[in-house]
Design an enzyme around this catalytic site. Structure first.
Site, PDB file in Angstrom:
ATOM      1  CE  LYS A  22      44.328  65.408  91.361  1.00  0.00           C
ATOM      2  NZ  LYS A  22      44.806  64.032  91.165  1.00  0.00           N
ATOM      3  CG  ASN A  23      47.574  64.795  88.800  1.00  0.00           C
ATOM      4  OD1 ASN A  23      47.115  64.572  89.923  1.00  0.00           O
ATOM      5  ND2 ASN A  23      46.911  64.526  87.706  1.00  0.00           N
ATOM      6  CB  CYS A 116      40.181  53.146  90.698  1.00  0.00           C
ATOM      7  SG  CYS A 116      39.867  54.669  89.812  1.00  0.00           S
ATOM      8  NE  ARG A 121      44.060  54.941  88.195  1.00  0.00           N
ATOM      9  CZ  ARG A 121      44.124  56.148  88.779  1.00  0.00           C
ATOM     10  NH1 ARG A 121      43.112  56.570  89.518  1.00  0.00           N
ATOM     11  NH2 ARG A 121      45.174  56.927  88.635  1.00  0.00           N
ATOM     12  NE  ARG A 396      40.575  62.244  95.431  1.00  0.00           N
ATOM     13  CZ  ARG A 396      40.972  61.020  95.081  1.00  0.00           C
ATOM     14  NH1 ARG A 396      40.065  60.096  94.800  1.00  0.00           N
ATOM     15  NH2 ARG A 396      42.257  60.733  94.973  1.00  0.00           N
TER      16      ARG A 396
END
Ligand code: EPZ
Length: 416
Positions: A22-23, A116, A121, A396
């Site tokens: 994902k990242n 968040c 963040r 997610r």
């Protein structure tokens, strides 16, 4: 809202194929905006977050299609520079479109990410970096608005190592006029690979893999054609499942170096590991040994494995100490674990975890992506039934998690 019902208490065994990261996928999806063309990204995980990002690209005018894990993005007709609050609030990484839009169009209107689950963040490093490159940015009605920007090379040093700000400014700098130097950059594989993808498209980046990048701006790039790297956090999560349940799990399609810090901690907890070029076999101990864990930027122990490791420590034979230096209050999973009988004392950003013989099934609630993985792990080891609520968090970032766990012998089902 979907829930997961887990009947725990048995070791899990077998082989699991790890999905794309994902990242790593999200910044590469943003990078498609840098160049008008048809971009092909293979091995993209089918997740809520990659679908949200695809939606952001579509709203900007790109044509996006997902065929299994092949994502095709046609950015020739991009005609908007606005990323709306409705989408950005559901996924902070949407801010990755800011740099590419400013670099290609000189304009952008991107919602500020907002709150968040665990504390502040900020994105100040993204904004100050772009401003150092000459972007004039205003905050208007919750939006970051940039106009008539012609980005120019600059020397930017990060006070804090930031994955997002490094990726953002790298993407902005590849088309900027002149040379940009980024100091104290993140070394996470997601960032280094983004740099390699950009170089593959004609960007000029020196120093990838070091804390100092020199980026010579070019006037155009070729479309992206790449395969997304395996997800190191998903891989480390499944490795921790073996430690938690005392089973033997073979992780396929992995790059062991990308999650070495987590593997070393699991070895300390008593796991036996067999590493190979693209697979790792993890055999969990009868009972984990206690650990001291301190999260750090890569190659240190990842904060995205902190919650999962607390679950392992919750059943360890002794007292562990887990400190998160990246997110000081990323502990929303702790009170939920306590509902399952875990004994955890929080002192600021340090969790003191007194291991118990056995956790007990209970109704628990997921609060964010990695916290939900932690709760599912605890449920797999617990006696009796656990019902994990709000698993949209899980969707997610984990592709087909319950199917993969069921294939390893877990008694797990999704309840709609
Ligand atoms: C990335 O978030 C990951 N997200 C996060 O994973 C991960 O927890 C984080 O890196 C740290 O490894 C994605 O890649 C999409 P940072 P990012 O900028 O880029 C401070 C998951 O579970 N900071 O490296 O937002 C910040 O507050 C997610 O998959 C500033 O102060 O993280 C933090 O303390 C959750 N100002 C530290 O730097 C800024 O402008 C590291 O944050 C930016 C960051």
């Amino acid at each position: 809202m979907d829930k997961l019902l887990v009947r725990g208490g048995k070791p899990l065994h077998g082989t699991v194929r790890i999905s794309g990261s994902k990242n790593a996928a999200l910044p590469v999806m943003a990078a498609t905006l840098l160049t008008p063309g048809v971009h092909r990204l293979r091995n993209v995980p089918r997740l809520r977050d990659t679908q949200t990002f695809a939606r952001v690209l579509e709203l900007l005018g790109a044509k996006v299609s997902f065929d299994s894990n092949l994502l095709t993005v046609d950015t020739r007709e991009v005609n908007s520079v606005e990323a709306p609050y409705e989408l950005v609030k559901t996924m902070r990484a949407s801010i990755y479109v800011l740099g590419p839009l400013l670099a290609r169009f000189g304009r952008a209107k991107v919602s500020l990410p907002g709150g968040c689950a665990w504390g502040p963040r900020p994105v100040n490093l993204h904004l100050t970096g772009l401003q150092a490159m000459g972007a004039v940015l205003e905050i208007e009605h919750g939006y970051i608005v940039g106009r008539d920007a012609r980005l120019k090379g600059a020397t930017i040093g990060f006070d804090v190592v930031s994955v997002g700000a490094t990726a953002q400014l790298m993407m902005a700098a590849v088309l900027a006029e002149g040379t940009t130097v980024l100091e104290n950059v993140a070394l996470e594989p997601d960032v280094t690979v983004l740099g390699e993808v950009l170089v593959g498209c004609g960007a000029r980046i020196e120093g990838l893999g070091s804390r100092r990048l020199t980026i010579h701006g070019v006037t155009s790039l070729r479309p992206i054609d790449t395969a997304i790297i395996p997800d190191r956090i998903e891989a480390a999560t499944f490795a921790a499942v073996a430690a938690m349940t005392g089973g033997t799990i073979r992780l396929e399609n992995v790059m062991p170096d990308h999650f070495e810090a987590a593997l070393r901690k699991l070895e300390e907890s008593g796991c036996a590991l067999q590493r190979a070029a693209d697979s790792v076999t993890v055999s969990g101990p009868a009972r984990p040994r206690p650990l001291n864990v301190v999260t750090q930027p890569f190659p240190g122990f990842p904060t995205d494995m902190q919650a999962q490791m607390i679950a392992v420590c919750a059943v360890a034979d002794g007292t562990s100490v887990v400190e998160d230096t990246i997110y000081l209050d990323r502990f929303t999973h702790v009170p939920e674990l306590a509902r399952m009988g875990a004994q955890i004392e929080l002192k600021g950003n340090v969790a003191v975890v007194k291991g118990v013989d056995r956790l007990a099934g209970a109704q628990v609630m997921a609060t964010d992506l990695r916290a939900s993985a932690c709760l599912v792990m605890a449920a797999l080891a617990a006696r009796g039934e656990t019902l994990v609520d709000r698993i949209y968090h899980l969707d997610r970032g984990y592709e087909s998690l319950e199917q993969k766990l069921a294939a390893l012998g877990a008694d797990i089902q999704r309840i709609h």
